[in-house]
Design a protein around this motif. Structure first.
Motif, mmCIF file in Angstrom:
data_model
loop_
_atom_site.group_PDB
_atom_site.id
_atom_site.type_symbol
_atom_site.label_atom_id
_atom_site.label_comp_id
_atom_site.label_asym_id
_atom_site.label_seq_id
_atom_site.Cartn_x
_atom_site.Cartn_y
_atom_site.Cartn_z
ATOM 1 N N GLU A 144 36.502 78.759 68.768
ATOM 2 C CA GLU A 144 36.898 78.413 67.411
ATOM 3 C C GLU A 144 38.215 79.093 67.056
ATOM 4 O O GLU A 144 39.105 78.485 66.478
ATOM 5 C CB GLU A 144 35.787 78.848 66.447
ATOM 6 C CG GLU A 144 35.839 78.189 65.112
ATOM 7 C CD GLU A 144 34.599 78.492 64.285
ATOM 8 O OE1 GLU A 144 33.868 77.525 64.000
ATOM 9 O OE2 GLU A 144 34.384 79.651 63.928
ATOM 10 N N ALA A 185 44.480 73.975 58.375
ATOM 11 C CA ALA A 185 43.479 72.893 58.496
ATOM 12 C C ALA A 185 42.087 73.481 58.690
ATOM 13 O O ALA A 185 41.114 73.020 58.091
ATOM 14 C CB ALA A 185 43.843 71.964 59.654
ATOM 15 N N PHE A 186 41.982 74.521 59.506
ATOM 16 C CA PHE A 186 40.710 75.193 59.741
ATOM 17 C C PHE A 186 40.142 75.737 58.434
ATOM 18 O O PHE A 186 38.967 75.551 58.118
ATOM 19 C CB PHE A 186 40.933 76.326 60.751
ATOM 20 C CG PHE A 186 39.701 77.112 61.078
ATOM 21 C CD1 PHE A 186 38.827 76.680 62.051
ATOM 22 C CD2 PHE A 186 39.425 78.295 60.408
ATOM 23 C CE1 PHE A 186 37.685 77.420 62.364
ATOM 24 C CE2 PHE A 186 38.291 79.036 60.700
ATOM 25 C CZ PHE A 186 37.417 78.591 61.676
ATOM 26 N N GLU A 219 40.985 74.814 55.283
ATOM 27 C CA GLU A 219 40.717 73.722 54.342
ATOM 28 C C GLU A 219 39.374 73.049 54.631
ATOM 29 O O GLU A 219 38.657 72.670 53.711
ATOM 30 C CB GLU A 219 41.850 72.699 54.378
ATOM 31 C CG GLU A 219 43.110 73.210 53.720
ATOM 32 C CD GLU A 219 44.334 72.336 53.976
ATOM 33 O OE1 GLU A 219 44.280 71.449 54.851
ATOM 34 O OE2 GLU A 219 45.350 72.572 53.310
ATOM 35 N N GLU A 220 39.023 72.913 55.917
ATOM 36 C CA GLU A 220 37.755 72.295 56.296
ATOM 37 C C GLU A 220 36.558 73.131 55.844
ATOM 38 O O GLU A 220 35.465 72.612 55.656
ATOM 39 C CB GLU A 220 37.678 72.112 57.806
ATOM 40 C CG GLU A 220 38.596 71.052 58.345
ATOM 41 C CD GLU A 220 38.624 71.037 59.864
ATOM 42 O OE1 GLU A 220 37.851 71.796 60.508
ATOM 43 O OE2 GLU A 220 39.418 70.265 60.420
ATOM 44 N N ARG A 221 36.756 74.434 55.704
ATOM 45 C CA ARG A 221 35.646 75.335 55.409
ATOM 46 C C ARG A 221 35.586 75.840 53.982
ATOM 47 O O ARG A 221 34.623 76.498 53.604
ATOM 48 C CB ARG A 221 35.704 76.510 56.368
ATOM 49 C CG ARG A 221 35.241 76.076 57.765
ATOM 50 C CD ARG A 221 35.842 76.897 58.862
ATOM 51 N NE ARG A 221 35.394 76.426 60.161
ATOM 52 C CZ ARG A 221 35.916 75.393 60.806
ATOM 53 N NH1 ARG A 221 36.885 74.701 60.260
ATOM 54 N NH2 ARG A 221 35.455 75.028 61.991
#
Length: 84
Positions: A63, A76-77, A79-81
């Motif tokens: 990850e 992006a990582f 924002e996804e979480r």
């Protein structure tokens, strides 16, 4: 302030990159190696900084390897979480 700008400020302050300004950090440049020059010890500190500033946890090396490719990948990582 957007996530990318905040990330750049966190990188500069947390990783002792005071010789850089946020504008000088390319969103697609690698964070490690020839990009910003971070190393494996910096990765550990970056995990802590992400948890402190964004409440985001990186669970394993796979990850982290994906998230730490660049400022864009890390944004992006995050924002996804983030909660909606």
């Amino acid at each position: 302030m957007g996530i990318r700008e905040k990330l750049k400020k966190i990188l500069i302050e947390g990783m002792n990159l005071e010789e850089l300004t946020p504008e000088e950090i390319n969103d697609d440049a690698p964070l490690f190696g020839e990009g910003l020059g971070l190393d494996s010890l910096d990765a550990v500190e970056l995990v802590v900084l992400l948890q402190r500033h964004f409440g985001v946890v990186i669970r394993d090396m796979d990850e982290g390897r994906t998230a730490f490719r660049s400022v864009n990948a890390l944004a992006a990582f995050i924002e996804e979480r983030l909660p909606a």
